[in-house]
Design a protein around this motif. Structure first.
Motif, PDB file in Angstrom:
ATOM      1  N   ARG A 182      10.130   2.276  -4.772  1.00 16.54           N
ATOM      2  CA  ARG A 182       9.092   1.453  -5.374  1.00 16.54           C
ATOM      3  C   ARG A 182       9.661   0.211  -6.044  1.00 16.54           C
ATOM      4  O   ARG A 182      10.748   0.227  -6.631  1.00 16.54           O
ATOM      5  CB  ARG A 182       8.305   2.257  -6.409  1.00 16.54           C
ATOM      6  N   ARG A 213       5.337   7.770  -1.262  1.00 12.87           N
ATOM      7  CA  ARG A 213       4.896   9.007  -0.609  1.00 12.87           C
ATOM      8  C   ARG A 213       5.998   9.474   0.361  1.00 12.87           C
ATOM      9  O   ARG A 213       5.872   9.373   1.583  1.00 12.87           O
ATOM     10  CB  ARG A 213       3.574   8.780   0.112  1.00 12.87           C
ATOM     11  N   PHE A 247      -1.157  -0.033  -4.649  1.00 12.32           N
ATOM     12  CA  PHE A 247      -0.526   0.616  -5.795  1.00 12.32           C
ATOM     13  C   PHE A 247      -1.224   0.178  -7.079  1.00 12.32           C
ATOM     14  O   PHE A 247      -1.482  -1.008  -7.289  1.00 12.32           O
ATOM     15  CB  PHE A 247       0.957   0.263  -5.861  1.00 12.32           C
ATOM     16  N   SER A 255       5.042  11.068  -4.446  1.00 16.73           N
ATOM     17  CA  SER A 255       3.655  11.323  -4.835  1.00 16.73           C
ATOM     18  C   SER A 255       2.901  12.009  -3.708  1.00 16.73           C
ATOM     19  O   SER A 255       1.687  12.203  -3.796  1.00 16.73           O
ATOM     20  CB  SER A 255       2.959  10.009  -5.196  1.00 16.73           C
ATOM     21  N   ARG A 310       0.825  -1.204   0.000  1.00 16.77           N
ATOM     22  CA  ARG A 310       0.000   0.000   0.000  1.00 16.77           C
ATOM     23  C   ARG A 310       0.864   1.261   0.000  1.00 16.77           C
ATOM     24  O   ARG A 310       2.051   1.229   0.306  1.00 16.77           O
ATOM     25  CB  ARG A 310      -0.941  -0.010   1.216  1.00 16.77           C
ATOM     26  N   THR A 311       0.198   2.376  -0.311  1.00 13.94           N
ATOM     27  CA  THR A 311       0.906   3.634  -0.522  1.00 13.94           C
ATOM     28  C   THR A 311       1.496   4.204   0.762  1.00 13.94           C
ATOM     29  O   THR A 311       2.416   5.006   0.722  1.00 13.94           O
ATOM     30  CB  THR A 311      -0.033   4.676  -1.148  1.00 13.94           C
ATOM     31  N   GLU A 364       3.588   4.666  -9.689  1.00 18.76           N
ATOM     32  CA  GLU A 364       3.409   5.777  -8.752  1.00 18.76           C
ATOM     33  C   GLU A 364       4.586   5.829  -7.781  1.00 18.76           C
ATOM     34  O   GLU A 364       4.969   4.814  -7.207  1.00 18.76           O
ATOM     35  CB  GLU A 364       2.102   5.603  -7.981  1.00 18.76           C
TER      36      GLU A 364
END
Length: 435
Positions: free
Chosen positions: A330, A349, A295, A385, A286-287, A346
């Protein structure tokens, strides 16, 4: 018997069989109680095994505001605390750029939280349990009238035989950030800060070792644990991407209730708690670390997470400060979109966040004034992001019976690219009652 009547009888029996308890597990057979003196145990039976599992009468029952009802045996080998609490929340919100078809102003009246907590110990004071269940629609993730989440908020077992190495296993909050480790019923404002929700680690299944008082000094505690890294998706099989964390709290003036934000004790003696924690999340799906959404490309993220915080109290004044830092990389998943093209990857964060929160009791009253400022900033050194988000607000609380019965009113303004509406104003009035 005529064939038609026979068929009707067979159909009726089938319907009754399907609707009855045949679909449930059959009850265990009940053994008859033996008459006369109990037989002598076999020589290979552990010593005092029958006494350890025998019925024990309840010795007393107590009730205390904020803790509920406690039932305990005379020797306190078995105890159970039963506590219920709920929050009724009214919200009025204005969004500068409302969603399509929506008005700028909206309001709601809801059960923000409705909880049942069972806790105590079994067989010995050193084996404890904690069960925290939730029933409010928002907690259960209702969508189109269907819950999307199990009602388990926390569920774990503890073993506290050794003060310097308490063990805990189950589903509970990762002991990383102070604001999220505090009981929800003891929050100073209606909810946690935006920075806390962005950077903290939520509940997960795992095992931790801790000490509430290292070396008996009354000034130091620690937590260290390993978690699955799947959060509320604990029911799914996953890879070996785990989450590892460690936290230390230093209390230079001695122990106090530093995981409750308001200073109800109002002691003239200063009290200070300084905490720091680190967590490494490996192959998170998850982000956010153990949080956020999946994602879009189906990949994962490795991230380093650091937080430092401070809690200070004196004479009815409380001050909470915290700072967060996250940097991740990532691991793309390679999913394709409807056109057969790779889904864009993406970025993690990456960034920082902080909270500054203060409370002050008006002398000789149960009224507390509160204020908070919080912010989130994207990283300037690596791809991210994360978008900027700021909030500030103030509130007033009236504690009828401390956290057992309180009324909270706060106002907040949020703004920045991290908010879809650009700018939002929110007024909340919340009544909390515990039994």
């Amino acid at each position: 018997m005529r064939p038609l009547v026979l068929l009707r009888c067979i159909a009726t029996l089938l319907v009754l069989g399907m609707a009855g308890p045949a679909w449930a597990n059959p009850p265990a057979p009940v053994l008859p109680k033996p008459s006369g003196p109990p037989p002598a145990p076999p020589p290979w039976m552990p010593k005092n095994e029958a006494q350890r599992t025998a019925e024990v009468p309840v010795g007393r029952a107590l009730w205390k505001p904020g803790r509920g009802i406690e039932l305990a045996t005379a020797d306190r080998r078995f105890t159970i605390n039963i506590n219920m609490w709920a929050q009724l929340l009214y919200t009025a919100r204005r969004e500068a750029i409302p969603a399509a078809g929506m008005e700028p102003w909206s309001n709601s009246l809801e059960f923000r939280r409705a909880r049942l907590v069972l806790s105590g110990n079994i067989f010995t004071p050193y084996v404890g349990y904690y069960v925290h269940l939730m029933f409010a629609p928002k907690d259960l993730g209702f969508k189109d009238g269907t819950p999307r989440r199990a009602p388990i908020f926390q569920w774990y077992t503890t073993w506290t035989r050794y003060r310097h190495a308490n063990l805990q296993a189950g589903f509970f909050f990762v002991p990383y950030a102070r604001q999220r480790m505090q009981p929800l019923a003891k929050l100073q404002m209606v909810d946690n800060s935006s920075a806390s929700y962005e950077f903290t680690l939520d509940q997960d299944i795992g095992v931790q070792v801790s000490s509430p008082d290292v070396a008996g000094l009354g000034k130091l505690r620690y937590f260290a644990g390993v978690f699955m890294g799947e959060g509320y998706e604990f029911y799914k099989a996953s890879d070996f991407g785990l989450t590892y964390m460690a936290r230390v709290d230093y209390l230079p003036f001695g122990m106090f209730d530093d995981y409750s934000e308001a200073d109800h004790e109002r002691s003239a003696r200063p009290r200070l708690s300084i905490g720091a924690a680190y967590a490494f999340s490996d192959r998170d799906h998850r982000t956010r670390a153990i949080g956020g959404t999946a994602f879009a490309d189906g990949g994962t993220m490795r991230s380093n997470n650091v937080t430092v915080d401070l809690m200070f109290k004196i004479a009815g004044m409380s001050l909470l400060l915290d700072f967060y830092w996250r940097q991740g990389s990532r691991l793309p998943g390679g999913l394709l979109d409807m056109s057969g093209l790779p889904v864009p990857v993406e970025a993690a964060r990456n960034g920082v966040g902080w909270t500054a929160q203060m409370g002050l009791f008006i002398p000789r009253t149960r009224v507390e004034l509160t204020a908070r400022s919080s912010g989130v900033r994207p990283s300037r050194r690596v791809d991210t992001s994360l978008a900027r988000l700021d909030e500030y607000g103030a509130g007033i609380n009236y504690y009828f019976y401390r956290h057992s019965l309180k009324l909270q009113l706060d106002y907040f303004r949020q703004w920045g690219p991290g908010l879809p509406a650009g700018i939002a104003d929110q007024l909340r009035l919340q009544l909390q009652a515990g039994f």
